[in-house]
Design a protein around this motif. Structure first.
Motif, PDB file in Angstrom:
ATOM      1  N   SER A 321      -7.297  18.609  10.579  1.00 39.41           N
ATOM      2  CA  SER A 321      -7.969  19.793  10.040  1.00 39.41           C
ATOM      3  C   SER A 321      -6.913  20.787   9.557  1.00 39.41           C
ATOM      4  CB  SER A 321      -8.845  20.431  11.115  1.00 39.41           C
ATOM      5  OG  SER A 321      -8.061  20.800  12.245  1.00 39.41           O
ATOM      6  N   GLU A 322      -7.334  21.682   8.688  1.00 42.34           N
ATOM      7  CA  GLU A 322      -6.395  22.682   8.158  1.00 42.34           C
ATOM      8  C   GLU A 322      -7.182  23.864   7.612  1.00 42.34           C
ATOM      9  OE1 GLU A 322      -3.311  20.760   6.022  1.00 42.34           O
ATOM     10  OE2 GLU A 322      -2.366  22.617   5.332  1.00 42.34           O
ATOM     11  N   LEU A 323      -6.675  25.033   7.904  1.00 43.94           N
ATOM     12  CA  LEU A 323      -7.300  26.279   7.444  1.00 43.94           C
ATOM     13  C   LEU A 323      -6.420  26.899   6.363  1.00 43.94           C
ATOM     14  CD1 LEU A 323      -9.414  28.562   7.791  1.00 43.94           C
ATOM     15  CD2 LEU A 323      -8.050  29.405   9.703  1.00 43.94           C
ATOM     16  N   LEU A 324      -7.016  27.181   5.201  1.00 38.65           N
ATOM     17  CA  LEU A 324      -6.285  27.703   4.048  1.00 38.65           C
ATOM     18  C   LEU A 324      -6.780  29.101   3.717  1.00 38.65           C
ATOM     19  CD1 LEU A 324      -5.808  24.609   3.789  1.00 38.65           C
ATOM     20  CD2 LEU A 324      -6.248  24.818   1.362  1.00 38.65           C
ATOM     21  N   GLU A 325      -5.899  29.875   3.094  1.00 38.47           N
ATOM     22  CA  GLU A 325      -6.300  31.190   2.585  1.00 38.47           C
ATOM     23  C   GLU A 325      -6.187  31.168   1.059  1.00 38.47           C
ATOM     24  OE1 GLU A 325      -4.785  34.612   5.296  1.00 38.47           O
ATOM     25  OE2 GLU A 325      -3.246  33.064   5.224  1.00 38.47           O
ATOM     26  N   LEU A 326      -7.223  31.702   0.403  1.00 37.89           N
ATOM     27  CA  LEU A 326      -7.230  31.774  -1.055  1.00 37.89           C
ATOM     28  C   LEU A 326      -7.497  33.211  -1.480  1.00 37.89           C
ATOM     29  CD1 LEU A 326      -8.632  28.815  -0.250  1.00 37.89           C
ATOM     30  CD2 LEU A 326      -8.814  28.658  -2.706  1.00 37.89           C
ATOM     31  N   SER A 327      -7.107  33.502  -2.700  1.00 38.26           N
ATOM     32  CA  SER A 327      -7.363  34.838  -3.238  1.00 38.26           C
ATOM     33  C   SER A 327      -7.839  34.673  -4.682  1.00 38.26           C
ATOM     34  CB  SER A 327      -6.048  35.620  -3.161  1.00 38.26           C
ATOM     35  OG  SER A 327      -6.208  36.870  -3.734  1.00 38.26           O
ATOM     36  N   ALA A 328      -8.949  35.303  -5.024  1.00 40.07           N
ATOM     37  CA  ALA A 328      -9.546  35.102  -6.357  1.00 40.07           C
ATOM     38  C   ALA A 328      -8.611  35.566  -7.460  1.00 40.07           C
ATOM     39  CB  ALA A 328     -10.872  35.849  -6.447  1.00 40.07           C
TER      40      ALA A 328
END
Ligand code: CAA
Length: 366
Positions: A321-328
Motif C-alpha cells: 500500500s502507499e499513500l500519495l499527496e497531490l495538488s491540483a
C-alpha cells in the motif's frame, strides 16, 4: 506537509466498457435482498466488457484519449508502463499489447507492473521518480491502470465486479502535481490472489478487509507522524481510497480516524465531507482494481482550483500500500476528462439479469 514536485499528471484519459449491470438486477438473479448490495456494500452498477472488449482495448482507448488531450508529439514518450492484474500473457507485457494497438514504436522503455490493485500506483510512482531523477531528459511517460474484475458466478465478490482504465501522461503537473514523498506499508499475506491458470481470484474476504484497514492505518499514521491528525486529515480537500466497494472505504476511513485519535463525530465528518464525494464514478462502474483509485482521483480533481490538495491511498492485496499527496494544477478546474466518462456511461448498454447470465455463460473462460 506537502512535499511539492514539478512533475505530475499532464493529461488524463479514462475508458469504461460498453455494458453495465445494475446491482439490483444481480440481487434478483441471486435471490439476495437488493439492500445488501445498495446499502450493505454501497454499489450501484457493475461495468462489464462486451465480448469484443478486453483490458487491452480499455487501456488503449484510455491511452489514446490521454494522448489526444495532451497534444504532444508521441516521440516524446520515453516510458510506457501498464499496471494491471488482468494479465494477457505470463511473459509479454500489457504495454506491448497497448503500444501495438496505438502503433507506438520508438525510444521508450515498456513494461507491466503487477501488485494486485496497487500495480497502477507503482507505475505512476516510478514514472514520477524517473522524471524527478532527470533520467527522463524532458520526455513524458504514458502510465495506464486497467483491469476487468470478474468473480465466479455466485461468489460473494460478484456484486463488487467492475472494469475500467485510467491513462495518465506523466510530465508537467498541469492537471496535478504528485508529491515526491509518499508513505508505503507492505506486509506479505494471502488475502486475495489468483494462481497461474485460474480465471478467478481466490479471496479470503474478511482477511482482505482487515489487511486493507491495517494498511490504511499504517500509511496515514506515517503521514500524520507527530502532527495533529485532525489538522492533517482535514487539510486535504478530498481523500481518495482504492475502492473495492464503497462500504469498504467507509470502514477504512473511519478506522484511520479512530486509530489516529479523532472523535466519532470527526470521523463521520471526514468520511462524509472528504471521502464519500470522491466515489461518484466508482459507484457507477464497480471495482476496476488498479484503476479504481485513479477513477476516484480523476473524479475529485474536476473543478479543483490550482493548489487544492488531495490525498490518495492505494492498496493491493498480497499486500502492499502507499499513500500519495497531490495538488491540483491549472487544468484541473476544466476537468476535460469528464467527457470520456460521460460518453462511455451514456452509450453503454444496461443489461437485465437474464442478459448478464447469458453473457457469463458465453465467456470462454467461464
Ligand atoms: N440490508 C442492508 N445491509 C445488509 C443486508 C440487507 N438486507 N444484508 C447484509 N447487509 C450488510 C451486512 O451487514 C454487511 O455490512 P457491514 O459489513 O457493515 O456489517 C454488508 O452488507 C456485507 O455483508 P457480508 O459481510 O455478509 O457480505 P459477504 O459475506 O457477502 O461478502 C465481501 C462481502 C467480503 C466484501 C465480498 O464482497 C468479497 O469477498 N469481496 C472481494 C474481496 C474484497 O473486495 N475485499 C476488499 C479489500 S481487498 C482489496 O482491496 C483488493 C480488491 O480490490 C479485491
Amino acid at each position: 506537509m506537502t512535499h511539492p514536485n514539478d512533475h505530475g499528471i499532464e493529461a488524463l484519459g479514462l475508458a469504461f466498457p460498453a455494458l453495465a449491470l445494475p446491482c439490483h438486477e444481480l440481487a434478483a438473479l441471486r435471490g439476495v435482498d437488493p439492500a445488501k448490495y445498495d446499502k450493505g456494500l454501497g454499489v450501484g452498477h457493475i461495468a462489464l466488457c462486451a465480448p469484443d472488449e478486453t483490458v487491452v482495448t480499455l487501456a488503449a482507448t484510455a491511452a489514446s484519449r490521454a494522448i489526444a488531450r495532451w497534444g504532444g508529439d508521441v516521440s516524446r514518450i520515453g516510458l510506457i508502463a501498464v499496471g494491471s492484474e488482468t494479465a494477457q500473457d505470463m511473459s509479454r507485457p500489457l504495454s506491448a499489447f497497448v503500444a501495438e494497438k496505438l502503433g507506438l514504436v520508438g525510444t521508450y522503455r515498456s513494461y507491466e507492473t503487477k501488485h494486485a490493485c496497487y500495480g497502477g500506483t507503482v507505475a505512476l510512482r516510478q514514472a514520477v521518480e524517473w522524471r524527478a531523477s532527470g533520467a527522463a531528459r524532458g520526455r513524458v511517460a504514458l502510465v495506464i491502470a486497467a483491469d476487468e474484475a470478474l468473480y465466479a458466478e455466485g461468489d460473494p465478490g460478484e456484486p463488487t465486479q467492475g472494469a475500467g482504465a485510467v491513462a495518465m501522461i506523466v510530465g508537467e503537473p498541469s492537471v496535478a502535481s504528485v508529491g515526491l514523498h509518499s508513505y508505503a506499508w507492505a506486509e506479505p499475506a494471502f488475502d486475495f490472489w489468483r494462481p497461474v491458470g485460474e480465471a478467478y481470484p481466490r479471496v479470503d474476504g474478511p482477511k482482505s478487509l482487515d489487511c486493507y484497514k491495517r494498511a490504511a492505518a499504517e500509511c496515514f499514521g506515517q503521514l500524520v507522524s507527530q502532527r495533529s491528525a485532525r489538522e492533517v486529515l482535514f487539510g486535504y480537500s478530498r481523500t481518495c481510497f482504492h475502492v473495492p466497494f464503497p462500504k469498504m472505504v467507509q470502514k477504512a476511513s473511519l478506522h484511520v480516524c479512530e486509530t489516529l485519535g479523532l472523535s466519532a463525530e470527526e470521523g463521520q465528518a471526514f468520511w462524509a465531507e472528504r471521502v464519500e464525494p470522491t466515489m461518484g464514478w466508482n459507484r457507477e462502474t464497480g471495482n476496476s482494481y488498479t484503476a479504481a483509485l485513479w477513477v476516484a482521483v480523476a473524479h475529485s480533481l474536476r473543478g479543483m482550483s490550482p493548489g487544492t490538495r488531495l490525498a490518495a491511498f492505494s492498496y493491493g492485496s498480497g499486500y502492499g500500500s502507499e499513500l500519495l499527496e497531490l495538488s491540483a494544477g491549472p487544468l484541473a478546474s476544466a476537468g476535460a476528462w469528464s467527457e470520456d466518462v460521460e460518453t462511455d456511461l451514456r452509450k453503454r448498454q444496461v443489461l437485465r439479469a437474464g442478459e448478464y447470465a447469458q453473457l457469463r455463460h458465453g465467456r470462454s473462460h467461464v
